[in-house]
Design a protein around this motif. Sequence first.
Motif, PDB file in Angstrom:
ATOM      1  N   GLU A  28     -10.553  -0.088   8.817  1.00 35.71           N
ATOM      2  CA  GLU A  28     -10.063  -1.313   8.179  1.00 35.71           C
ATOM      3  C   GLU A  28      -8.969  -1.002   7.160  1.00 35.71           C
ATOM      4  O   GLU A  28      -7.940  -1.683   7.101  1.00 35.71           O
ATOM      5  N   ILE A  29      -9.203   0.023   6.356  1.00 33.79           N
ATOM      6  CA  ILE A  29      -8.213   0.415   5.336  1.00 33.79           C
ATOM      7  C   ILE A  29      -6.915   0.855   6.015  1.00 33.79           C
ATOM      8  O   ILE A  29      -5.815   0.465   5.602  1.00 33.79           O
ATOM      9  N   GLU A  31      -5.665   0.013   8.872  1.00 36.89           N
ATOM     10  CA  GLU A  31      -4.931  -1.130   9.429  1.00 36.89           C
ATOM     11  C   GLU A  31      -4.268  -1.941   8.322  1.00 36.89           C
ATOM     12  O   GLU A  31      -3.100  -2.301   8.392  1.00 36.89           O
ATOM     13  N   LYS A  32      -5.040  -2.209   7.270  1.00 37.53           N
ATOM     14  CA  LYS A  32      -4.556  -3.073   6.194  1.00 37.53           C
ATOM     15  C   LYS A  32      -3.364  -2.471   5.443  1.00 37.53           C
ATOM     16  O   LYS A  32      -2.465  -3.197   5.032  1.00 37.53           O
ATOM     17  N   TYR A  33      -3.363  -1.145   5.248  1.00 40.47           N
ATOM     18  CA  TYR A  33      -2.342  -0.519   4.411  1.00 40.47           C
ATOM     19  C   TYR A  33      -1.307   0.276   5.201  1.00 40.47           C
ATOM     20  O   TYR A  33      -0.539   1.035   4.608  1.00 40.47           O
ATOM     21  N   HIS A  96      -0.240   0.815  -3.836  1.00 47.07           N
ATOM     22  CA  HIS A  96      -1.392  -0.042  -3.588  1.00 47.07           C
ATOM     23  C   HIS A  96      -2.608   0.834  -3.875  1.00 47.07           C
ATOM     24  O   HIS A  96      -2.723   1.936  -3.319  1.00 47.07           O
ATOM     25  N   GLU A 126      -7.745  -2.951  -5.142  1.00 44.57           N
ATOM     26  CA  GLU A 126      -9.034  -3.415  -4.650  1.00 44.57           C
ATOM     27  C   GLU A 126     -10.101  -2.353  -4.881  1.00 44.57           C
ATOM     28  O   GLU A 126      -9.786  -1.183  -5.139  1.00 44.57           O
ATOM     29  N   ASP A 144     -14.417  -5.696  -3.529  1.00 40.03           N
ATOM     30  CA  ASP A 144     -13.752  -6.293  -2.373  1.00 40.03           C
ATOM     31  C   ASP A 144     -14.454  -5.883  -1.092  1.00 40.03           C
ATOM     32  O   ASP A 144     -14.499  -6.634  -0.133  1.00 40.03           O
ATOM     33  N   LYS A 145     -14.968  -4.648  -1.081  1.00 43.40           N
ATOM     34  CA  LYS A 145     -15.719  -4.191   0.066  1.00 43.40           C
ATOM     35  C   LYS A 145     -16.920  -3.369  -0.419  1.00 43.40           C
ATOM     36  O   LYS A 145     -16.783  -2.494  -1.263  1.00 43.40           O
TER      37      LYS A 145
END
Length: 177
Positions: A28-29, A31-33, A96, A126, A144-145
């Motif tokens: 997930e990380i 993909e997001k970043y 980020h 986050e 956040d997670k």
Amino acid sequence: MEDLTKNIKRVIFTEEEIKARIAEAGREISEKYAGKPLLLISILNGAFVFMADLCRAVTIPCEIGFMCAKSYYNGTVSSGEVTITKDITQDLRDYHVIIVEDIIDTGRTLAAVVDKLKQRDPLSLEVVTLLDKPSRRVVDFKADKSLFTIPDYFVIGYGLDCGEKYRNLPYIAEYGE
Ligand code: IMP
Ligand code: MG
């Protein structure tokens, strides 16, 4: 020789369960970043094992930093004082930021750390925590997670200590006298 497993009431999360959740979080990380300057900041000592595994589940370029935030304990009860005893060197305006934490209990430690880091103007910030004990909160704080949510157990292993011991257990267990 003292037995490392003597005060384990029961195993709560096995190595395999932890590994599977971290693989998912890493995906997930990533993909997001993707394509963004990413800095993972871990809060020592408790989060060192989680950081080591999470950063290897992240498949995009990132930097790693470590901070120490000490909350003071009398046995297993937090006294509420938080001090930053080691800081990161990166200029957060360029990144980020993901704070990688072991456990959120009262929420005091992370509330203080997040406050301090937000003042340095990161591109975004986050919080990813391995464990969350929402029933113990005394300050309003939400990650956040959160990989695992647990009831009010005192847990050890996988970086988490009791009196600085048990951090080297490869799984997460409930502590019992
Ligand atoms: P908080 O400030 O109360 O949210 O908790 C901060 C720190 O207390 C965590 O980062 C841990 O180092 C420690 N802590 C809280 N609960 C536990 C636990 O169940 N086992 C081991 N350490 C804990
Ligand atoms: Mg900690």
